[in-house]
Motif scaffolding. Sequence first.
Motif, mmCIF file in Angstrom:
data_model
loop_
_atom_site.group_PDB
_atom_site.id
_atom_site.type_symbol
_atom_site.label_atom_id
_atom_site.label_comp_id
_atom_site.label_asym_id
_atom_site.label_seq_id
_atom_site.Cartn_x
_atom_site.Cartn_y
_atom_site.Cartn_z
ATOM 1 N N HIS A 10 61.081 -37.208 75.403
ATOM 2 C CA HIS A 10 60.639 -35.874 75.130
ATOM 3 C C HIS A 10 59.801 -35.359 74.212
ATOM 4 O O HIS A 10 60.126 -35.668 73.116
ATOM 5 N N HIS A 11 59.197 -34.514 74.499
ATOM 6 C CA HIS A 11 58.252 -33.816 73.784
ATOM 7 C C HIS A 11 57.438 -34.463 72.769
ATOM 8 O O HIS A 11 57.379 -34.063 71.525
ATOM 9 N N LYS A 12 56.827 -35.376 72.968
ATOM 10 C CA LYS A 12 56.079 -36.403 72.324
ATOM 11 C C LYS A 12 54.546 -36.058 72.970
ATOM 12 O O LYS A 12 54.431 -35.486 74.030
ATOM 13 N N ASP A 21 56.458 -40.347 67.125
ATOM 14 C CA ASP A 21 56.299 -38.841 67.568
ATOM 15 C C ASP A 21 55.011 -38.814 68.663
ATOM 16 O O ASP A 21 54.903 -37.780 69.357
ATOM 17 N N ARG A 77 55.930 -30.906 67.060
ATOM 18 C CA ARG A 77 57.049 -31.275 66.090
ATOM 19 C C ARG A 77 58.034 -30.188 66.192
ATOM 20 O O ARG A 77 59.358 -30.582 66.303
ATOM 21 N N ARG A 112 60.567 -31.076 68.944
ATOM 22 C CA ARG A 112 61.277 -32.093 68.817
ATOM 23 C C ARG A 112 62.418 -31.962 68.000
ATOM 24 O O ARG A 112 63.451 -32.458 68.239
ATOM 25 N N THR A 113 62.263 -31.212 66.844
ATOM 26 C CA THR A 113 63.117 -30.940 65.878
ATOM 27 C C THR A 113 64.095 -29.772 66.238
ATOM 28 O O THR A 113 64.970 -29.441 65.301
ATOM 29 N N GLU A 126 64.421 -40.080 74.881
ATOM 30 C CA GLU A 126 63.781 -40.437 73.590
ATOM 31 C C GLU A 126 62.110 -40.159 73.763
ATOM 32 O O GLU A 126 61.465 -40.147 72.966
#
Length: 193
Positions: free
Chosen positions: A105-107, A76, A181, A184-185, A103
């Motif tokens: 992205h958005h971390k 994450d 989070r 990402r989801t 992989e």
Amino acid sequence: MTRVGIIIGSTRPGRNGDTVARWVHDLATKHGGAEYEIVDLADYGLSHLDEAVPAAVGEYAHPHTKRWAAAVGACDAYIFVTPEYNHSMPGALKTAFDFVYAEWHHKAAGFVGYGADGGIRAIEQIRQVMAHLKVADVGPQVSLSLFTDFVNFTEFQPDPRHEASMKTMLDEVLSWAGALRSVRTGSAAQPVA
């Protein structure tokens, strides 16, 4: 639970990165708030970019790329432990960025640099790559000097003051990882047209 990969950005023989990464891992574990794992680029065999299709397509052909994609995707957030070579990041780290795409992205990401000047130029260049990979990098960073935090440039003995900088950086990384989070989801609220 938030998963944070502590990525050792050098594969050079005799590197200091593994020692620094263990120090980061120890402090991060004491800090809590996430699961922390050391991810060593040397374990993935990413010598040169050998995928025929651009990473943005997401069609990885080689086993080492698939393993690397799984490792990156499982996190994450990241803490990059990087030396500075010739005013830049190590080639192995840049190659690792280039092997996969979505992989990342958005971390969230934080940085621990080391070198003659604390790895600051390497970190600044990594920040540019992070922007393209859609990674939210945090401002606080830890900069370790080969002159003051290593004995004979090899034996790692960090100044205790870096522990406060590490805490500040970890707080930010975990905050951003949590905030991203929902992105990402895929459950983030959609903009109103």
